[in-house]
Design an enzyme around this catalytic site. Structure first.
Site, PDB file in Angstrom:
ATOM      1  N   GLN A  68     -52.286   2.004 -21.762  1.00  0.00           N
ATOM      2  CA  GLN A  68     -52.742   0.945 -22.156  1.00  0.00           C
ATOM      3  C   GLN A  68     -54.260   1.406 -22.279  1.00  0.00           C
ATOM      4  OE1 GLN A  68     -51.891  -2.630 -19.981  1.00  0.00           O
ATOM      5  NE2 GLN A  68     -50.569  -3.126 -21.469  1.00  0.00           N
ATOM      6  N   HIS A  72     -58.239   2.485 -26.218  1.00  0.00           N
ATOM      7  CA  HIS A  72     -59.509   2.217 -26.511  1.00  0.00           C
ATOM      8  C   HIS A  72     -59.968   3.837 -26.832  1.00  0.00           C
ATOM      9  CE1 HIS A  72     -59.618  -1.973 -25.143  1.00  0.00           C
ATOM     10  NE2 HIS A  72     -58.580  -1.533 -24.312  1.00  0.00           N
ATOM     11  N   ILE A  81     -55.069  15.564 -16.438  1.00  0.00           N
ATOM     12  CA  ILE A  81     -54.421  16.416 -15.810  1.00  0.00           C
ATOM     13  C   ILE A  81     -53.164  16.723 -16.732  1.00  0.00           C
ATOM     14  CG2 ILE A  81     -52.900  14.878 -14.667  1.00  0.00           C
ATOM     15  CD1 ILE A  81     -53.091  16.754 -12.231  1.00  0.00           C
ATOM     16  N   ARG A  84     -48.016  20.342 -17.825  1.00  0.00           N
ATOM     17  CA  ARG A  84     -47.576  21.931 -18.057  1.00  0.00           C
ATOM     18  C   ARG A  84     -48.167  22.879 -17.184  1.00  0.00           C
ATOM     19  NH1 ARG A  84     -48.760  23.366 -24.137  1.00  0.00           N
ATOM     20  NH2 ARG A  84     -47.009  24.969 -23.587  1.00  0.00           N
ATOM     21  N   LEU A 164     -71.990   2.848 -23.160  1.00  0.00           N
ATOM     22  CA  LEU A 164     -71.860   1.431 -22.540  1.00  0.00           C
ATOM     23  C   LEU A 164     -71.114   0.506 -23.323  1.00  0.00           C
ATOM     24  CD1 LEU A 164     -72.554  -0.480 -20.090  1.00  0.00           C
ATOM     25  CD2 LEU A 164     -74.820  -0.681 -21.277  1.00  0.00           C
ATOM     26  N   HIS A 169     -66.744  -3.490 -24.654  1.00  0.00           N
ATOM     27  CA  HIS A 169     -65.670  -3.918 -25.553  1.00  0.00           C
ATOM     28  C   HIS A 169     -64.248  -3.758 -24.612  1.00  0.00           C
ATOM     29  CE1 HIS A 169     -63.154  -4.541 -28.969  1.00  0.00           C
ATOM     30  NE2 HIS A 169     -62.603  -3.553 -28.847  1.00  0.00           N
ATOM     31  N   ARG A 174     -59.746  -6.254 -21.769  1.00  0.00           N
ATOM     32  CA  ARG A 174     -58.875  -5.982 -20.735  1.00  0.00           C
ATOM     33  C   ARG A 174     -59.059  -6.722 -19.198  1.00  0.00           C
ATOM     34  NH1 ARG A 174     -54.632  -3.926 -22.841  1.00  0.00           N
ATOM     35  NH2 ARG A 174     -55.211  -2.459 -24.647  1.00  0.00           N
TER      36      ARG A 174
END
Length: 211
Positions: A68, A72, A81, A84, A164, A169, A174
């Site tokens: 989620q 953005h 991370i 593999r 920023l 946004h 969110r």
């Protein structure tokens, strides 16, 4: 699941100086006029100056939350991370309560389901997946393939850097009540980290965007 603010660049004065360069002007000290200028910029949607300051976070969250967050992308850069290279199968997000599917939203939830037996089954499934992953690795199976059986509640981590304005946004979207709870929690933690920077360098900007 946690967020860490590892670096930042700029302040409210950087924003107003970016706006004033249109007139060939700049200042060294932030004052009341700068606060009014920030309000003017936001009110009239002159938001380009807010792209100059940068924020950098280290985020640890379950993969389903990372997905989620990564919606953005404008003004953002992320490095995660890699399964593999490393075994990061020992840390999982624990579901402590079950939420009901919302009747008014195909993607939302509402209320709770009291079912300890289901929670126990989830815990057992995660343990079984982790054990099977280790068994595959011990048998010589490549990590890049063995990781395919790990659940989405696996905790991942990444460095997330952006302007920023991009994070403003992000927060405006969110932190809304209809955002998934786990995503809203990490977004709020990130915002509070910025607000707690000594001297609160983005105080006027965040207030102008109602954050």
């Amino acid at each position: 699941m946690q967020a860490q603010l590892i670096n930042f660049f700029g302040d409210d004065l950087m924003i107003t100086n970016a706006a004033r360069v249109s007139y060939g002007k700049s200042k060294n000290v932030f004052d009341e006029k700068d606060g009014k200028l920030i309000n003017f910029l936001v009110e009239h949607k002159h938001v380009a100056p807010f792209r100059h300051p940068q924020l950098q976070f280290r985020i640890e969250c379950p993969i389903f939350v990372e997905r989620q967050l990564f919606k953005h992308q404008v003004g953002m850069s992320a490095n995660s991370i890699s399964g593999r290279y490393v075994d990061f199968s020992d840390n999982y997000f624990t579901i402590e309560k079950l939420r009901k599917q919302s009747k008014s939203s195909k993607q939302g939830s509402e209320g709770e389901i009291d079912n300890p037996e289901l929670l126990e089954k989830i815990s057992n499934f995660v343990q079984q997946s982790s054990s099977l992953y280790k068994e595959l690795c011990d048998a010589g199976v490549a990590k890049e393939q063995a990781r395919a059986i790990l659940p989405l509640c696996l905790e991942t981590q990444f460095i997330w850097t952006g302007s920023l304005l991009s994070f403003i946004h992000f927060w405006n979207l969110r932190l809304k009540p209809d955002t998934q709870e786990e995503t809203r929690i990490i977004a709020l933690e990130m915002l509070n980290l910025v607000k707690s920077i000594e001297g609160n360098p983005f105080e006027f900007s965040l207030k102008s965007f109602n954050l």
